[in-house]
Write a protein that holds these residues in place. Structure first.
Motif, mmCIF file in Angstrom:
data_model
loop_
_atom_site.group_PDB
_atom_site.id
_atom_site.type_symbol
_atom_site.label_atom_id
_atom_site.label_comp_id
_atom_site.label_asym_id
_atom_site.label_seq_id
_atom_site.Cartn_x
_atom_site.Cartn_y
_atom_site.Cartn_z
ATOM 1 N N GLN A 108 104.148 -14.163 49.345
ATOM 2 C CA GLN A 108 103.009 -13.266 49.511
ATOM 3 C C GLN A 108 102.625 -13.127 50.988
ATOM 4 N N ASN A 109 102.733 -14.203 51.743
ATOM 5 C CA ASN A 109 102.444 -14.126 53.176
ATOM 6 C C ASN A 109 103.424 -13.200 53.887
ATOM 7 N N GLN A 110 104.703 -13.292 53.506
ATOM 8 C CA GLN A 110 105.703 -12.427 54.136
ATOM 9 C C GLN A 110 105.483 -10.961 53.761
ATOM 10 N N LEU A 111 105.121 -10.699 52.508
ATOM 11 C CA LEU A 111 104.827 -9.324 52.098
ATOM 12 C C LEU A 111 103.647 -8.770 52.902
ATOM 13 N N GLU A 112 102.636 -9.594 53.097
ATOM 14 C CA GLU A 112 101.465 -9.149 53.866
ATOM 15 C C GLU A 112 101.826 -8.907 55.331
ATOM 16 N N TYR A 146 93.597 -1.206 55.351
ATOM 17 C CA TYR A 146 93.912 -1.180 53.920
ATOM 18 C C TYR A 146 93.386 -2.458 53.266
ATOM 19 N N THR A 147 93.311 -2.421 51.951
ATOM 20 C CA THR A 147 92.919 -3.587 51.163
ATOM 21 C C THR A 147 93.928 -3.777 50.045
ATOM 22 N N ILE A 148 94.349 -5.005 49.822
ATOM 23 C CA ILE A 148 95.258 -5.284 48.708
ATOM 24 C C ILE A 148 94.451 -5.331 47.420
ATOM 25 N N ALA A 149 94.871 -4.535 46.444
ATOM 26 C CA ALA A 149 94.109 -4.395 45.201
ATOM 27 C C ALA A 149 94.573 -5.343 44.107
ATOM 28 N N HIS A 150 95.890 -5.600 44.044
ATOM 29 C CA HIS A 150 96.413 -6.331 42.882
ATOM 30 C C HIS A 150 97.777 -6.917 43.209
ATOM 31 N N LEU A 187 102.906 -6.482 45.244
ATOM 32 C CA LEU A 187 101.487 -6.225 45.497
ATOM 33 C C LEU A 187 101.274 -4.725 45.662
ATOM 34 N N ILE A 188 100.040 -4.294 45.495
ATOM 35 C CA ILE A 188 99.694 -2.881 45.670
ATOM 36 C C ILE A 188 98.343 -2.783 46.365
ATOM 37 N N THR A 189 98.208 -1.778 47.224
ATOM 38 C CA THR A 189 96.961 -1.603 47.970
ATOM 39 C C THR A 189 95.970 -0.744 47.185
ATOM 40 N N GLU A 190 94.743 -0.753 47.657
ATOM 41 C CA GLU A 190 93.766 0.246 47.231
ATOM 42 C C GLU A 190 94.196 1.592 47.835
ATOM 43 N N PRO A 191 93.648 2.717 47.345
ATOM 44 C CA PRO A 191 93.973 4.014 47.956
ATOM 45 C C PRO A 191 93.686 4.021 49.454
ATOM 46 N N ILE A 192 94.593 4.638 50.213
ATOM 47 C CA ILE A 192 94.490 4.719 51.669
ATOM 48 C C ILE A 192 94.292 6.180 52.073
#
Length: 370
Positions: free
Chosen positions: A301-305, A318-322, A246-251
């Motif tokens: 995905q839950n563990q990554l979050e 932060y927001t997850i983008a993709h 996963l990747i976030t939006e810019p922080i």
């Protein structure tokens, strides 16, 4: 296939070398063959819209193994094997940089870090204890200490006091790297066909008949560079291993630079400018992640979050983008398989999750089998 006379003539007639897979290994193999055989006809077949598997889906780590990974490898491989493997990865990285250029691949030598969670006390203690031994093992290759103990300065939470720093690790732009390789291949008159899947093949008196569904053509030599997808057609001991990312939006004001490893390499993250890319977690479900199907699962995905929220960015919005996934090729041994399967068929597969590091070298070794 509804092919015209022109299509048959230009793409599928008098083919010298057919390479299956247009990833790092396949394109380096094709370019090496072009250098050696300037007049030959080279055809690359790719079943995906873009290079399927991991070449355009990896995290862009220019690494050769974290401290804990190397210690684990020494439990199943000899010291000589481990040093040889790390040497290949290191040489592969230098080859990739030399071939494409640091500016093109956006090579950033920020260094790499290994973190240990609070409950990883035994692994942490083992790594601290064996750090001098691993540095001594790698001394002939690097002529210097590779790993050093440092205080955590990134405000990560829930981890041991010290992190392990490796100054020889870096990050690259995976998309730029593959686009540059594709441009080089096209500029060198290498034919690339996408969304074409090889279904079977058999050797003939004149070479190898390659079947693409209900259509077939003949090539003098057939080379497989399909890594995680290799088991089906090559009968090699290669198992697919899915990696979820996963990747976030810019922080804003992100103060994290480098490549980071957790849990013996099963989790990894890095900054991409002011974003965080985080991947891994297949150790939560080895059986489920031994697949060639792309996709995400709730458990991983839950563990990554949770890692993102509690360890990496504990006090940051932060927001997850993709999200996406890639397919690696693993096996009981970390050593790649580069071999001749029959008179006119060859393969270069099982990159062990280190395709960025070792892919260019394996591509050259595959071509050198000819």
């Amino acid at each position: 296939m509804n092919l015209s006379f022109w299509e048959l003539k230009n793409w599928f007639t008098n083919v010298d070398y057919t390479i299956v897979g247009s990833g790092i290994v396949g394109l380096h193999c094709a370019l090496q063959l072009r250098e050696r055989f300037p007049e030959c006809k080279i055809l690359v077949l790719e079943k995906g819209l873009l290079p399927q598997g991991a070449s355009t889906k990896n995290a862009g780590f220019a690494c050769f193994g974290s401290l804990s990974e190397i210690i684990e490898d020494l439990k199943t491989h000899s010291k000589e094997e481990v040093l040889q493997l790390i040497t290949k990865r290191w040489k592969g990285l230098q080859l990739l940089r030399k071939y494409l250029g640091d500016e093109v691949i956006d090579f950033k030598p920020y260094g790499g870090y290994e973190l240990f969670l609070k409950d990883e006390e035994s692994t942490y203690a083992e790594c601290i204890q064996k750090l001098p031994f691993i540095n001594e093992l790698l001394q002939p290759l690097f002529r210097n200490d590779v790993f050093a103990k440092e205080v955590n300065r990134f405000a990560f939470q829930g981890i041991q006091e010290y992190v392990i720093f490796n100054p020889y690790e870096a990050q690259i732009d995976t998309g730029n790297m593959m686009q540059a390789l594709l441009k080089k291949a096209i500029a060198n008159d290498i034919l690339i066909l996408n969304q074409v899947e090889v279904t079977t093949y058999h050797e003939t008196a004149s070479g190898v008949e390659v079947a693409l569904g209900d259509f077939s053509f003949t090539t003098r030599k057939l080379l497989f560079a399909t890594n995680g997808f290799a088991g089906k057609l090559t009968n090699n001991q290669v198992k697919p291993a899915r990696a979820q990312v996963l990747i976030t939006e810019p922080i804003p004001n992100l103060d994290i630079k480098g490549t980071f490893h957790l849990d013996k390499g099963y989790y990894y993250y890095r900054n991409i400018n002011d974003r965080i890319l985080l991947g891994g977690g297949r150790n939560l479900d080895f059986e489920g992640e031994t697949t060639t199907e792309f996709g995400q699962t709730e458990i991983i995905q839950n563990q990554l979050e949770q890692l993102l929220k509690n360890v990496i960015l504990p006090n940051t919005e932060y927001t997850i983008a993709h999200r996406w996934s890639g397919i690696m090729g693993l096996g009981s041994s970390k050593n790649p398989i580069v071999e001749q399967l029959s008179e006119n068929v060859y393969c270069g597969v099982r990159l062990g999750g280190m395709g960025v590091a070792i892919g260019s070298l394996i591509g050259q070794e595959l071509a050198d089998l000819i």
